[in-house]
Write a protein that holds these residues in place. Sequence first.
Motif, short mmCIF file in Angstrom:
data_model
loop_
_atom_site.label_atom_id
_atom_site.label_comp_id
_atom_site.label_asym_id
_atom_site.label_seq_id
_atom_site.Cartn_x
_atom_site.Cartn_y
_atom_site.Cartn_z
N ILE A 32 47.06 52.46 56.32
CA ILE A 32 47.10 53.58 55.39
C ILE A 32 47.90 53.23 54.15
O ILE A 32 47.50 53.55 53.02
CB ILE A 32 47.70 54.82 56.08
N THR A 33 49.02 52.58 54.32
CA THR A 33 49.96 52.40 53.22
C THR A 33 49.84 51.08 52.47
O THR A 33 50.29 50.97 51.33
CB THR A 33 51.40 52.53 53.74
N ALA A 34 49.22 50.06 53.08
CA ALA A 34 49.14 48.75 52.44
C ALA A 34 48.09 48.74 51.34
O ALA A 34 47.22 49.61 51.28
CB ALA A 34 48.83 47.68 53.48
N ASP A 35 48.16 47.75 50.46
CA ASP A 35 47.13 47.59 49.43
C ASP A 35 45.79 47.26 50.08
O ASP A 35 45.73 46.68 51.16
CB ASP A 35 47.51 46.47 48.47
N GLY A 36 44.72 47.60 49.40
CA GLY A 36 43.40 47.30 49.92
C GLY A 36 42.97 48.30 50.98
O GLY A 36 43.67 49.28 51.28
N TYR A 37 41.80 48.05 51.56
CA TYR A 37 41.22 48.97 52.54
C TYR A 37 40.60 48.17 53.67
O TYR A 37 39.90 47.18 53.44
CB TYR A 37 40.13 49.83 51.89
N PRO A 38 40.82 48.58 54.93
CA PRO A 38 40.16 47.93 56.05
C PRO A 38 38.64 48.02 55.94
O PRO A 38 38.10 48.96 55.36
CB PRO A 38 40.67 48.71 57.26
N ALA A 39 37.96 47.06 56.53
CA ALA A 39 36.51 47.01 56.45
C ALA A 39 35.83 48.08 57.29
O ALA A 39 34.70 48.47 57.02
CB ALA A 39 36.01 45.63 56.87
N LYS A 40 36.53 48.56 58.35
CA LYS A 40 35.92 49.51 59.28
C LYS A 40 36.83 50.71 59.48
O LYS A 40 38.06 50.59 59.45
CB LYS A 40 35.66 48.83 60.62
N LEU A 41 36.23 51.85 59.74
CA LEU A 41 37.00 53.05 60.04
C LEU A 41 37.83 52.86 61.29
O LEU A 41 38.97 53.34 61.38
CB LEU A 41 36.04 54.24 60.20
N SER A 42 37.30 52.14 62.26
CA SER A 42 38.02 51.92 63.52
C SER A 42 39.33 51.18 63.31
O SER A 42 40.25 51.30 64.13
CB SER A 42 37.14 51.14 64.51
N ASP A 43 39.46 50.42 62.22
CA ASP A 43 40.68 49.66 61.97
C ASP A 43 41.89 50.56 61.75
O ASP A 43 43.03 50.10 61.89
CB ASP A 43 40.50 48.76 60.75
N TYR A 44 41.68 51.82 61.39
CA TYR A 44 42.80 52.73 61.17
C TYR A 44 43.38 53.27 62.48
O TYR A 44 44.53 53.71 62.51
CB TYR A 44 42.36 53.91 60.31
N ARG A 126 49.64 57.03 49.77
CA ARG A 126 50.41 55.82 49.59
C ARG A 126 51.62 56.08 48.69
O ARG A 126 51.74 57.17 48.12
CB ARG A 126 49.52 54.71 49.02
N ALA A 127 52.48 55.08 48.55
CA ALA A 127 53.68 55.27 47.74
C ALA A 127 53.33 55.59 46.30
O ALA A 127 54.06 56.31 45.61
CB ALA A 127 54.54 54.01 47.81
N SER A 128 52.20 55.10 45.82
CA SER A 128 51.77 55.34 44.45
C SER A 128 51.02 56.66 44.28
O SER A 128 50.69 57.04 43.15
CB SER A 128 50.87 54.18 43.99
N GLY A 129 50.75 57.34 45.36
CA GLY A 129 49.99 58.59 45.32
C GLY A 129 48.80 58.52 46.27
O GLY A 129 48.68 57.60 47.08
N TRP A 130 47.93 59.51 46.18
CA TRP A 130 46.75 59.55 47.03
C TRP A 130 45.68 58.59 46.52
O TRP A 130 45.50 58.41 45.31
CB TRP A 130 46.14 60.95 47.05
#
Length: 340
Positions: A32-44, A126-130
Amino acid sequence: MTRAGLALLALCAAAFSVAAARQPARVNDAAITADGYPAKLSDYGFFTDLTRRAPAARVVGYDLETPLFSDYTTKQRFIYVPAGAQAKYDAKAAFDFPVGSALIKTFGYGTGAAFKPIETRLLLRRASGWVAIPYVWNADGTDALLRRAGTRLPVAFTDPSGRARQISYAVPNANQCKDCHALSGQITPIGAKARYLNHAGQLETLVRAGLLDRAPANAPRVARWDDPRAPLDARARAYLEINCAHCHNPAGAASNSGLFLELDRTDPVALGIGKRPVAAGRGSGGRDFAIAPGNPDGSILIYRLRSTDPGIAMPELGRATAHDEGIALLSEWIESPPAD
């Protein structure tokens, strides 16, 4: 190692496995908080069983008293707030969610076991906002894949009247997500407000789960748009706010229109009653007023809600069909004398 030692080691391993199995599944906070986005919803890790959307620890389902219309989709909504943190209650604005929170909304058709997911949109704090990002489900409904550029999908469904429909369903791209959620240039949640969640004990549930700091007894509550027991004016205004006011407000994407549709707005002209458009064009359909009192067919508002032409339709995003029932509600409201 002796046999006794091996036996003890095996016993400890078994006990650890049992204890681990009893621990609730945890959300992947770093995703949730790191840069970028996981490739799959399941990764969250939002769900212990993704095919059933069974929520993990601190993931709580909710719904809205009056929801945004999106091509007659059914929506499954969840809130996640990380351990040791709480969202702060606000009587008017969206709740103030801490860094690491997530709003999860899955769109699909059908109910219960027959629900078929199409896409899941995430708002991640995220720390920078939504930030906002879409995921599109695979054909067998086992996972959803990142689609930053959005996509279009052929969809067939039956609407509440029993009419069979076939549409080109639009999954928004990341920038389009920003457009709808923009408030003073910042991405902001739309539905996570006290007045939309204050029914069926949802605010109290969030407090008990440790996700929300308080739930005052005098929390506001919006009317349900399709409840005939509620006053017509309250139902129509609730519908306009959730469907239109995220853009039509002084800090929204449609601020230059002068048409402001927030629930607490009282100026009739700002609400569109007898208001001429700022810029006439084919979006007006040759009509003079946003809302022509007593004349739904002569109102730009109704004309644009009925249209599916991308250059005319309002809202601009999120639908390929007209919401017949919502249009009927607003037409009745326009035909009726003003509320006292």
